[in-house]
Scaffold this motif. Structure first.
Motif, mmCIF file in Angstrom:
data_model
loop_
_atom_site.group_PDB
_atom_site.id
_atom_site.type_symbol
_atom_site.label_atom_id
_atom_site.label_comp_id
_atom_site.label_asym_id
_atom_site.label_seq_id
_atom_site.Cartn_x
_atom_site.Cartn_y
_atom_site.Cartn_z
ATOM 1 N N ALA A 70 0.825 -1.206 0.000
ATOM 2 C CA ALA A 70 0.000 0.000 0.000
ATOM 3 C C ALA A 70 0.862 1.259 0.000
ATOM 4 N N ALA A 71 1.927 1.252 0.813
ATOM 5 C CA ALA A 71 2.804 2.426 0.877
ATOM 6 C C ALA A 71 3.480 2.692 -0.464
ATOM 7 N N THR A 72 3.804 1.640 -1.199
ATOM 8 C CA THR A 72 4.427 1.811 -2.505
ATOM 9 C C THR A 72 3.502 2.550 -3.455
ATOM 10 N N VAL A 73 2.227 2.157 -3.487
ATOM 11 C CA VAL A 73 1.288 2.836 -4.379
ATOM 12 C C VAL A 73 1.062 4.271 -3.924
ATOM 13 N N LEU A 74 0.914 4.474 -2.616
ATOM 14 C CA LEU A 74 0.712 5.834 -2.116
ATOM 15 C C LEU A 74 1.917 6.719 -2.410
ATOM 16 N N ALA A 75 3.113 6.145 -2.347
ATOM 17 C CA ALA A 75 4.305 6.910 -2.693
ATOM 18 C C ALA A 75 4.306 7.277 -4.175
ATOM 19 N N ALA A 76 3.874 6.337 -5.030
ATOM 20 C CA ALA A 76 3.777 6.642 -6.464
ATOM 21 C C ALA A 76 2.757 7.755 -6.699
ATOM 22 N N GLN A 77 1.625 7.685 -5.998
ATOM 23 C CA GLN A 77 0.650 8.777 -6.069
ATOM 24 C C GLN A 77 1.296 10.095 -5.675
ATOM 25 N N GLY A 78 2.063 10.048 -4.585
ATOM 26 C CA GLY A 78 2.727 11.263 -4.126
ATOM 27 C C GLY A 78 3.656 11.837 -5.167
ATOM 28 N N ALA A 79 4.358 10.963 -5.877
ATOM 29 C CA ALA A 79 5.237 11.431 -6.941
ATOM 30 C C ALA A 79 4.437 12.106 -8.050
ATOM 31 N N ALA A 80 3.281 11.512 -8.408
ATOM 32 C CA ALA A 80 2.448 12.101 -9.458
ATOM 33 C C ALA A 80 1.871 13.436 -9.014
ATOM 34 N N ILE A 81 1.404 13.515 -7.773
ATOM 35 C CA ILE A 81 0.883 14.785 -7.259
ATOM 36 C C ILE A 81 1.983 15.843 -7.249
ATOM 37 N N SER A 82 3.190 15.442 -6.838
ATOM 38 C CA SER A 82 4.310 16.394 -6.818
ATOM 39 C C SER A 82 4.638 16.893 -8.215
ATOM 40 N N SER A 83 4.569 16.008 -9.207
ATOM 41 C CA SER A 83 4.833 16.427 -10.580
ATOM 42 C C SER A 83 3.764 17.402 -11.074
ATOM 43 N N ILE A 84 2.508 17.115 -10.750
ATOM 44 C CA ILE A 84 1.427 18.032 -11.122
ATOM 45 C C ILE A 84 1.601 19.370 -10.416
ATOM 46 N N TRP A 85 1.941 19.327 -9.133
ATOM 47 C CA TRP A 85 2.135 20.565 -8.366
ATOM 48 C C TRP A 85 3.284 21.389 -8.936
ATOM 49 N N HIS A 86 4.328 20.714 -9.361
ATOM 50 C CA HIS A 86 5.459 21.424 -9.953
ATOM 51 C C HIS A 86 5.028 22.136 -11.237
ATOM 52 N N GLN A 87 4.184 21.474 -12.019
ATOM 53 C CA GLN A 87 3.684 22.110 -13.239
ATOM 54 C C GLN A 87 2.832 23.329 -12.924
ATOM 55 N N ARG A 88 2.059 23.259 -11.849
ATOM 56 C CA ARG A 88 1.087 24.310 -11.553
ATOM 57 C C ARG A 88 1.656 25.432 -10.694
ATOM 58 N N SER A 89 2.783 25.165 -10.026
ATOM 59 C CA SER A 89 3.335 26.181 -9.113
ATOM 60 C C SER A 89 4.803 26.464 -9.334
ATOM 61 N N GLY A 90 5.520 25.549 -10.017
ATOM 62 C CA GLY A 90 6.971 25.684 -10.170
ATOM 63 C C GLY A 90 7.744 25.221 -8.967
ATOM 64 N N ARG A 91 7.057 24.661 -7.968
ATOM 65 C CA ARG A 91 7.724 24.275 -6.731
ATOM 66 C C ARG A 91 7.733 22.759 -6.564
ATOM 67 N N SER A 92 8.739 22.252 -5.867
ATOM 68 C CA SER A 92 8.843 20.843 -5.523
ATOM 69 C C SER A 92 8.417 20.651 -4.074
ATOM 70 N N GLN A 93 8.268 19.425 -3.672
ATOM 71 C CA GLN A 93 7.923 19.160 -2.281
ATOM 72 C C GLN A 93 8.382 17.763 -1.878
ATOM 73 N N ALA A 94 8.391 17.544 -0.577
ATOM 74 C CA ALA A 94 8.730 16.230 -0.025
ATOM 75 C C ALA A 94 7.443 15.476 0.280
ATOM 76 N N VAL A 95 7.480 14.187 0.022
ATOM 77 C CA VAL A 95 6.328 13.310 0.261
ATOM 78 C C VAL A 95 6.785 12.168 1.152
ATOM 79 N N SER A 96 5.977 11.817 2.141
ATOM 80 C CA SER A 96 6.340 10.699 3.013
ATOM 81 C C SER A 96 5.123 9.822 3.286
ATOM 82 N N VAL A 97 5.384 8.526 3.388
ATOM 83 C CA VAL A 97 4.342 7.542 3.689
ATOM 84 C C VAL A 97 4.894 6.597 4.742
ATOM 85 N N ASP A 98 4.110 6.334 5.767
ATOM 86 C CA ASP A 98 4.503 5.376 6.793
ATOM 87 C C ASP A 98 3.816 4.042 6.522
ATOM 88 N N ILE A 99 4.574 2.962 6.573
ATOM 89 C CA ILE A 99 4.046 1.637 6.256
ATOM 90 C C ILE A 99 2.910 1.244 7.203
#
Length: 504
Positions: A70-99
């Motif tokens: 589950a954490a693997t998929v949520l982390a992949a989601q986080g990567a996709a959200i971060s990529s979308i956010w970068h497109q919309r804001s120009g900013r990066s971010q950190a994403v974390s998931v606890d198993i």
């Protein structure tokens, strides 16, 4: 993949994977599993971004590494959200998931509380929804989650709805014959198989040849850039034609980053109140009867300005109503169409309907959780939730593809393929998982939140993934089915009707 920077913090240094009767030890595989998902979705983490997964399994008494999956998929989601956010804001971010958090999320509906009391499950299915021994000694799991499934199974078995009578009726059938008869009657049931048995069936072999998420380009359209916004999915419109858990979890996950989700239910379709309460956060909900021309035209009007269309009905159902993926792409070039199924949409089982427990039964999970003589379900609902997370990730990946190169996309996920993927993470040894008591009260308390809703005060699990910039939250509370008009919200204010009565 050069822009990806991954961080992993594990207290366990290896996973075990079954090879025949032996257990082999491999190097850490979480990073590989995540990279494979990112490559599958063609998702890259923006420069300066970071993904971290912490914690360890087991959290529940199960041999499977469910938290890691589950954490693997949520982390992949986080990567996709971060990529979308970068497109919309120009900013990066950190994403974390606890198993541990990810594992607990696989049973969030059970922790739902209405004014301090558990929200009960309907009892129409009992005692049919269970394993029963057939004449040949094999076990079969039957599912009667809706009244028409219950009534159909009782008619097929020619017995009353009581455990002893059902067991006696099933004992007169050979398992394969009963499984086929259930499928022919468009009911739900499946033999408890071992993992190897499943992989040697035509359907198992077919699914093994397919990726855990299929993302197919089904039409051409101009690229659609995502402009500046306050939240990553702000302005993204989602039509949610799903039911029970996997599909609704997909759309609930999209809503937690700002997507506008309109859930559409046929008036006659059964409702399980606890599932609606738990998966309805951040959604609007309406009624449309797609067998009636005015309502079908209304949905087509909504579709023309939608970005994502999610459906979880038996394969072929939406096509029969005129809303196949191809039809949706013609109506709205650039649509991302997400389909959920139990067994996949092709092959000899491609038209069968199913549930979470059937995926556990047929793919070998119930064998491993229990034994051949006593197949047992997992203490959580891994396939529903993980498949929901996979569908959400697939939708996000397709949105990114649409932004880069245009096109309409069909995303396909299935409960059984998710079960196979989860089992590929390996298994724990009995002494590692059998004594585990489950999540602590402290862990549950940390994940739960309370909110006033049209149902009254609800206590429920909040979003699991942590983002350094785009905190996940639902803009409005879970509302009853059909609480809203079939329009997008800027055309009508969000008004909550009184909740439907719930039998407690």
């Amino acid at each position: 993949m050069t822009s990806i920077r991954l961080s992993f913090f594990f207290s366990d240094k290896s996973i075990r994977k079954r090879d025949g009767e032996k257990m082999k030890t491999y190097a850490p595989a979480m990073d590989l599993a995540l990279c494979e998902l990112l490559e599958l979705g063609r998702v890259t983490i923006p420069p300066g971004g970071n993904i971290s997964i912490t914690g360890r399994d087991p959290v529940f008494p199960t041999p499977f590494l469910l938290g890691k999956a589950a954490a693997t998929v949520l982390a992949a989601q986080g990567a996709a959200i971060s990529s979308i956010w970068h497109q919309r804001s120009g900013r990066s971010q950190a994403v974390s998931v606890d198993i541990a958090d990810a594992a607990v999320s696989l049973k969030s509906v059970v922790h739902l509380r209405q004014r301090g009391y558990p929200v009960p499950y309907p009892d129409e299915a009992y005692p049919l929804t269970n394993f029963f021994r057939c004449r040949d000694g094999r076990h079969i799991f039957m599912h009667a989650g809706y009244p028409h499934l219950r009534d159909g199974l009782l008619k097929l078995l020619n017995c009353p709805n009581e455990a002893a009578s059902i067991a006696e009726a099933v004992s007169t059938w050979d398992s394969a014959a009963l499984e086929d008869a259930i499928a022919k009657a468009k009911l739900c049931g499946g033999i408890a198989r071992s993992e190897d048995e499943w992989l040697n069936t035509p359907q198992g072999r077919l699914l093994a040849s397919q990726p855990v998420i299929e993302i197919e380009r089904i039409g051409d359209s101009a690229p659609e850039a995502m402009g500046a916004a306050r939240r990553p999915l702000e302005g993204i419109r989602v039509l949610d034609l799903t039911h029970v858990l996997a599909g609704p979890m997909c759309t609930r996950t999209l809503a937690e980053q700002g997507a506008t989700v309109l859930r559409v239910r046929p008036p006659a379709h059964p409702v399980i109140p606890s599932f609606v309460m738990d998966t309805g956060h951040g959604k609007l909900s309406t009624l449309l009867d797609l067998t009636q021309t005015p309502d079908a035209e209304r949905l087509n009007g909504l579709l023309k300005s939608a970005d994502i269309f999610v459906q979880s009905y038996r394969p072929g159902t939406m096509a029969g109503l005129g809303f196949s993926a191809e039809a949706a792409a013609r109506q709205r070039p650039g649509i991302v169409y997400v389909s959920f199924s139990c067994y996949g949409e092709s092959g000899p089982w491609g038209e069968r309907g199913g549930w979470e427990q059937l995926a556990q039964s047929v793919t070998g999970m119930a064998f491993a959780q229990g034994s051949a003589d006593n197949p047992t379900l997992s203490p959580v609902y891994p396939n529903d939730y993980i498949t929901g997370y996979l569908g959400a990730y697939g939708a996000l990946a397709a949105l990114l593809m649409r932004a880069r190169e245009g096109g309409s996309y069909h995303v396909r996920v299935s409960l059984c393929r998710s079960a196979m993927w989860t089992q590929s993470f390996g298994r724990l040894l009995p002494h590692e998982w059998q004594p585990v008591p489950g999540p602590s009260a402290e862990l549950l308390g940390r994940l739960e939140t309370t909110r006033e809703t049209p149902y009254g005060m609800l206590r429920f699990m909040g979003p699991i993934t942590s983002y350094s910039e785009t905190k996940p939250y639902w803009e409005f509370p879970s509302a009853p089915m059909a609480a809203h008009s079939p329009v997008w919200p800027e055309n009508s204010p969000i008004i909550y009707n009184a909740p439907d009565p719930i039998r407690l």
